[in-house]
Design a protein around this motif. Sequence first.
Motif, PDB file in Angstrom:
ATOM      1  N   HIS A 151       0.817  -1.215   0.000  1.00 58.72           N
ATOM      2  CA  HIS A 151       0.000   0.000   0.000  1.00 58.72           C
ATOM      3  C   HIS A 151       0.850   1.264   0.000  1.00 58.72           C
ATOM      4  O   HIS A 151       0.535   2.232  -0.695  1.00 58.72           O
ATOM      5  CB  HIS A 151      -0.920   0.002   1.223  1.00 58.72           C
ATOM      6  N   SER A 152       1.914   1.262   0.756  1.00 62.94           N
ATOM      7  CA  SER A 152       2.707   2.481   0.921  1.00 62.94           C
ATOM      8  C   SER A 152       3.723   2.695  -0.187  1.00 62.94           C
ATOM      9  O   SER A 152       4.028   3.834  -0.546  1.00 62.94           O
ATOM     10  CB  SER A 152       3.433   2.447   2.277  1.00 62.94           C
ATOM     11  N   PHE A 153       4.277   1.618  -0.729  1.00 65.65           N
ATOM     12  CA  PHE A 153       5.379   1.752  -1.684  1.00 65.65           C
ATOM     13  C   PHE A 153       4.934   1.921  -3.135  1.00 65.65           C
ATOM     14  O   PHE A 153       5.640   2.534  -3.926  1.00 65.65           O
ATOM     15  CB  PHE A 153       6.293   0.516  -1.615  1.00 65.65           C
ATOM     16  N   LEU A 154       3.793   1.350  -3.512  1.00 63.90           N
ATOM     17  CA  LEU A 154       3.527   1.133  -4.932  1.00 63.90           C
ATOM     18  C   LEU A 154       2.260   1.812  -5.431  1.00 63.90           C
ATOM     19  O   LEU A 154       1.248   1.850  -4.729  1.00 63.90           O
ATOM     20  CB  LEU A 154       3.391  -0.376  -5.206  1.00 63.90           C
ATOM     21  N   PRO A 155       2.301   2.370  -6.667  1.00 66.32           N
ATOM     22  CA  PRO A 155       1.044   2.701  -7.336  1.00 66.32           C
ATOM     23  C   PRO A 155       0.368   1.391  -7.762  1.00 66.32           C
ATOM     24  O   PRO A 155       1.062   0.364  -7.851  1.00 66.32           O
ATOM     25  CB  PRO A 155       1.506   3.508  -8.565  1.00 66.32           C
ATOM     26  N   PRO A 156      -0.941   1.361  -7.963  1.00 66.21           N
ATOM     27  CA  PRO A 156      -1.860   2.490  -8.069  1.00 66.21           C
ATOM     28  C   PRO A 156      -2.461   2.964  -6.751  1.00 66.21           C
ATOM     29  O   PRO A 156      -3.541   3.561  -6.765  1.00 66.21           O
ATOM     30  CB  PRO A 156      -2.960   1.912  -8.971  1.00 66.21           C
ATOM     31  N   ARG A 350       4.974  12.333   8.430  1.00 66.71           N
ATOM     32  CA  ARG A 350       4.245  11.135   8.882  1.00 66.71           C
ATOM     33  C   ARG A 350       4.206  11.081  10.414  1.00 66.71           C
ATOM     34  O   ARG A 350       3.171  10.794  11.011  1.00 66.71           O
ATOM     35  CB  ARG A 350       4.929   9.897   8.304  1.00 66.71           C
ATOM     36  N   ILE A 351       5.334  11.347  11.043  1.00 65.71           N
ATOM     37  CA  ILE A 351       5.387  11.340  12.505  1.00 65.71           C
ATOM     38  C   ILE A 351       4.454  12.397  13.081  1.00 65.71           C
ATOM     39  O   ILE A 351       3.712  12.155  14.036  1.00 65.71           O
ATOM     40  CB  ILE A 351       6.823  11.585  13.001  1.00 65.71           C
ATOM     41  N   ALA A 352       4.476  13.585  12.476  1.00 64.28           N
ATOM     42  CA  ALA A 352       3.728  14.707  13.036  1.00 64.28           C
ATOM     43  C   ALA A 352       2.231  14.609  12.767  1.00 64.28           C
ATOM     44  O   ALA A 352       1.421  14.958  13.631  1.00 64.28           O
ATOM     45  CB  ALA A 352       4.263  16.016  12.464  1.00 64.28           C
ATOM     46  N   ALA A 359       1.500  13.334   4.055  1.00 65.02           N
ATOM     47  CA  ALA A 359       2.966  13.313   4.108  1.00 65.02           C
ATOM     48  C   ALA A 359       3.571  13.246   2.711  1.00 65.02           C
ATOM     49  O   ALA A 359       4.489  14.005   2.387  1.00 65.02           O
ATOM     50  CB  ALA A 359       3.435  12.120   4.947  1.00 65.02           C
ATOM     51  N   VAL A 360       3.064  12.364   1.849  1.00 71.80           N
ATOM     52  CA  VAL A 360       3.672  12.220   0.527  1.00 71.80           C
ATOM     53  C   VAL A 360       3.388  13.421  -0.358  1.00 71.80           C
ATOM     54  O   VAL A 360       4.254  13.868  -1.118  1.00 71.80           O
ATOM     55  CB  VAL A 360       3.205  10.916  -0.180  1.00 71.80           C
ATOM     56  N   SER A 389       6.796   7.671   3.839  1.00 70.84           N
ATOM     57  CA  SER A 389       5.456   7.884   4.384  1.00 70.84           C
ATOM     58  C   SER A 389       4.951   6.726   5.238  1.00 70.84           C
ATOM     59  O   SER A 389       3.922   6.863   5.897  1.00 70.84           O
ATOM     60  CB  SER A 389       4.462   8.125   3.244  1.00 70.84           C
ATOM     61  N   ILE A 390       5.646   5.598   5.244  1.00 68.16           N
ATOM     62  CA  ILE A 390       5.193   4.461   6.055  1.00 68.16           C
ATOM     63  C   ILE A 390       5.777   4.492   7.465  1.00 68.16           C
ATOM     64  O   ILE A 390       5.307   3.796   8.364  1.00 68.16           O
ATOM     65  CB  ILE A 390       5.566   3.127   5.363  1.00 68.16           C
ATOM     66  N   ALA A 391       6.783   5.330   7.690  1.00 68.08           N
ATOM     67  CA  ALA A 391       7.542   5.290   8.953  1.00 68.08           C
ATOM     68  C   ALA A 391       6.700   5.717  10.155  1.00 68.08           C
ATOM     69  O   ALA A 391       5.769   6.521  10.037  1.00 68.08           O
ATOM     70  CB  ALA A 391       8.770   6.193   8.841  1.00 68.08           C
ATOM     71  N   PHE A 392       7.053   5.175  11.320  1.00 70.36           N
ATOM     72  CA  PHE A 392       6.557   5.643  12.619  1.00 70.36           C
ATOM     73  C   PHE A 392       5.037   5.746  12.700  1.00 70.36           C
ATOM     74  O   PHE A 392       4.509   6.735  13.211  1.00 70.36           O
ATOM     75  CB  PHE A 392       7.175   7.007  12.960  1.00 70.36           C
TER      76      PHE A 392
END
Length: 445
Positions: A151-156, A350-352, A359-360, A389-392
């Motif tokens: 979900h986080s790394f790839l389109p679509p 992402r953290i905030a 984020a992205v 965008s997947i972090a934390f």
Amino acid sequence: MPLLVVGISVLILLLLMTRLRLNGFAALLLVAVGVALVQGIPVATIPDVLSEGIGDQIGDTMLTIGLGAMVGRVMGDSGAAQRIAGKLLDAFGPRWVQVAMVVTSMLIGVTMFYEVAFIIIVPIAFTLVRVTGAKLLWVGLPMSIALSTMHSFLPPHPGPTAVAATFHASVGLTLFYGLFVAVPAGALIALTWPRLPFVARLTPTIPKGLVSEREFTEEEMPGLGWSLFVALFPVALIVAAAVTDMATSGESPFLHVVAFVGSAPIALLLTLCLAVWAFGPRIGRSLTDVGASCTSAAQAMAMILLVIGAGGAFKNVLVEGGISDYIKDATDGWSISPIVLAWLVAVILRIALGSATVAVVTASGVALPLLAGSGVHPEVMVLAVACGSIAFSHVNDPGFWLFKEYFNLSVIEAIKVRTSYTTVLAVLGLGGVLGVEWGLDVLGL
């Protein structure tokens, strides 16, 4: 300082929920109101900000989660989920059940939102836990990690697709390059994390009402063909819509119909209608029994949806309070590698804020001026932002609460498990992205 406000608000939220044992829904709303006051949001508009955040989040997830839970419970109460779980065990064996979950999740998660794929697969994971006697996280965590990665790394998926448009990158190439990062990183973490001591010692149980506790005989279960057909029906509709959208352009009534039928809520609604017939009157179950399964699933989802909605309110307060703008302005003058900068800004946001999409989008705006003349492939920049965008993932991320509630964890336990795996995935992703850029340069592409 806005980031200090975020840090203090998270600590207060943890205190309310762990020490004072306050319900997560109420705790999130209280902290959201406090942050809104501190950030100077006018008092008269705070209720609207909260309502907008809840509405946006619930609007995105309630139909998906509610319908998906009903489909899962109907399949569970008919024995269809047990049939699929049994065939997975036959194919992979109890020893390789985690591999089965990773392979299944990655195949389904390439085109499906995390929440949608999670809701579709989790009944099978629950059934595998019951049938094999394995720990819930031993089976369920590899599924969640694989889905998070896709979900986080790839389109679509929406985040990477939006960034690809900003950077004028090829969606197809982004997906192709991203698979070389997402598959090994996701599989490595998915198979490693359940074995870590701080995860292995956790023994949560399946939440009540989300899966049938009955064990069916071979004669009582529906056939594998119908079981798989219903389980994969929404996947096929959503995948068809995604592929059609990427492969075609222009406007036509046919494309509108495909997009409509392939939207997650409609696909799941059609699947529920199919499941009600296929696992009801078709096999001799009354509609009253099937309706009771749907009602039971809806009751079990009530608190989960409230908590997710409150998480959306907290996220919206952080956005409306200007925290994303503050981070964007603070990072404008940083002079570092465009790839690392794009990743780092996405991580900070992402953290905030908790929202991967915010984020992205914001991080891509910061990194866009650096792309021109840098020589970095735009597809690689998309992956850098997406990985960050997947972090934390933590308490300001509505997905955190979905994970926590379905796996029946405390807040601290969910932070130990989910926050840690998402952070390591982001770091591995950055390493993979830098490796892809190096490889493309070596090959002269």
